[in-house]
Design a protein around this motif. Structure first.
Motif, PDB file in Angstrom:
ATOM      1  N   TYR A  48      25.087   2.510  -4.411  1.00 15.42           N
ATOM      2  CA  TYR A  48      24.556   3.392  -5.601  1.00 15.42           C
ATOM      3  C   TYR A  48      24.049   4.637  -5.162  1.00 15.42           C
ATOM      4  O   TYR A  48      24.305   5.487  -5.490  1.00 15.42           O
ATOM      5  CB  TYR A  48      23.573   2.441  -6.426  1.00 15.42           C
ATOM      6  N   ASP A  99      22.501  -1.321  -3.999  1.00 17.05           N
ATOM      7  CA  ASP A  99      21.622  -0.089  -3.968  1.00 17.05           C
ATOM      8  C   ASP A  99      22.078   0.829  -2.951  1.00 17.05           C
ATOM      9  O   ASP A  99      22.474   2.059  -3.315  1.00 17.05           O
ATOM     10  CB  ASP A  99      20.006  -0.477  -3.596  1.00 17.05           C
ATOM     11  N   PHE A 139      15.024   6.795  -8.394  1.00 18.81           N
ATOM     12  CA  PHE A 139      15.710   6.197  -7.232  1.00 18.81           C
ATOM     13  C   PHE A 139      16.711   7.398  -7.121  1.00 18.81           C
ATOM     14  O   PHE A 139      17.196   7.892  -6.090  1.00 18.81           O
ATOM     15  CB  PHE A 139      16.085   5.046  -7.556  1.00 18.81           C
ATOM     16  N   GLU A 191      15.206   3.906 -12.313  1.00 15.37           N
ATOM     17  CA  GLU A 191      16.734   4.252 -11.838  1.00 15.37           C
ATOM     18  C   GLU A 191      16.908   5.754 -11.416  1.00 15.37           C
ATOM     19  O   GLU A 191      17.592   6.082 -10.650  1.00 15.37           O
ATOM     20  CB  GLU A 191      17.715   3.499 -12.862  1.00 15.37           C
ATOM     21  N   ARG A 245      21.345  -7.444  -4.093  1.00  7.34           N
ATOM     22  CA  ARG A 245      20.681  -6.054  -4.242  1.00  7.34           C
ATOM     23  C   ARG A 245      20.782  -4.945  -3.275  1.00  7.34           C
ATOM     24  O   ARG A 245      21.286  -3.841  -3.592  1.00  7.34           O
ATOM     25  CB  ARG A 245      19.164  -6.089  -4.567  1.00  7.34           C
TER      26      ARG A 245
END
Lengths: 191, 163
Positions: free
Chosen positions: A112, A109, B86, B83, A105
């Motif tokens: 992302y 992340d 974020f 999401e 993760r």
């Protein structure tokens, strides 16, 4: 325009003109955005572009395929559905952005997050050149039919679509909460 | 300085010099960075500031830096909203990085394993409906004897739909 003014003056553009968007410009902006994001590794992200009326229509079909076949979709009269579709397919260009998943993760992340940074720079660089954008993460995009259409792989996550177009009118700004009201200072336990 | 001028400079590694970073400056940059796009103007962020002297709790977790900014994201609603929030916080951090660079500040954007451990994040005041989205290590950047940044132009992963 300096960076601060650029950040504060950029707006999300929901209404654009029919003027086509040049693919060369999109590539140039994306390349410059990437240079501001040196932590992004090769193979950690990908962009798929729909910048012709045909490609825009194809993308619209992928988005609406599920909706048309759903129970709710069957209740929507065909003509109304065409209006929905047209609003979308009339946007001159779309950039679909995907992220590679990492082994865990935190690494997913991190990747992302860096891609979001890239997309923000891309939006700012576009604004510098008069190109408006809207970052779309509407929940109805998140379905198998759409993911298949854009060629999303199993080891990838869909990040968002940026709708691109030129604009006549700049939307009004909406005030932001001052950072002071969202601010805490951590005092050490040892002084 | 325009944004295009910054491209290419961001590739240089960040090396902090021993000079304090004021809260006022960070707040000034944040008040511009909050103009990040965010769905429904939820502004899903807040900030926890500490410096090298007061940030002992971060020792062992983070690299030494003159100042730290803990960026906290809301974690409310369904996974989709989380999401989106974020992503909005990441846009804000990107704005902050770009603005900081203009002021001679280097920013290391970190997201480590420990930031997912509630028992640790709670000691910094991160609540149940929040997540620690990043810790930014901030300081004035040492000016390096020139030399080109280590950026090699790689092929752009840009494809056309349907190809």
């Amino acid at each position: 325009m300096n960076v601060a003014d650029l950040i504060m003056e950029r707006r999300s553009i929901r209404k654009c003109t029919t003027r086509p968007v040049e693919q060369e410009l999109v590539v140039e902006l994306l390349r410059n955005a990437l240079r501001l994001q040196p932590s992004l590794e090769n193979g950690s992200w990908r962009a798929v572009y729909a910048g012709t009326p045909e490609a825009s229509k194809e993308l619209t079909d992928y988005i609406y395929v599920q909706m048309t076949e759903s129970k709710l979709g069957k209740l929507i009269p065909g003509k109304l559905m065409d209006v929905f579709k047209k609003r979308f397919s009339d946007i001159p260009a779309h950039l679909v952005v995907m992220a590679a998943k990492g082994p865990d993760r935190p690494s997913s992340d991190r990747n992302y997050a860096a891609i979001c940074g890239l997309m923000q720079s891309f939006q700012l660089l576009g604004w510098e050149r008069g190109l408006g954008m809207l970052w779309d993460t509407d929940p109805f995009l998140y379905h198998e039919g759409f993911f298949q259409g854009i060629g999303l792989r199993e080891d990838e996550t869909f990040v968002g679509i940026l709708h691109l177009g030129y604009y006549d009118k700049v939307p009004k700004s909406r005030r932001r909460t001052p950072a002071e009201r969202k601010w805490t200072v951590l005092q050490g336990s040892v002084t | 300085m325009t944004l295009s001028d910054l491209a290419g400079e961001m590739g240089r590694p960040v090396h902090f010099i021993d000079r304090p970073v004021s809260q006022q400056l960070i707040l000034e940059l944040l008040n511009c960075a909050v103009w990040a796009p965010n769905d429904g103007l939820r502004e899903p962020w807040r900030f926890i500031f500490t410096d090298r002297r007061n940030g002992q709790e971060l020792r062992g977790l983070q690299e030494p830096a003159p100042a730290y900014l803990l960026v906290v994201a809301k974690e409310e609603g369904d996974p989709h909203i989380q999401e989106e929030d974020f992503a909005a916080v990441c846009c804000l951090i990107q704005n902050f990085r770009l603005l900081a660079h203009e002021k001679g500040l280097g920013v290391r954007w970190t997201l480590h394993e420990w930031m997912y451990e509630r028992s640790r994040t709670v000691t910094f005041g991160v609540g149940d409906n929040e997540r620690l989205a990043a810790v930014l290590e901030i300081g004035y950047n040492a000016v390096h004897s020139e030399g080109e940044p280590a950026f090699t132009e790689s092929p752009l992963p840009f494809e056309l739909l349907g190809n």
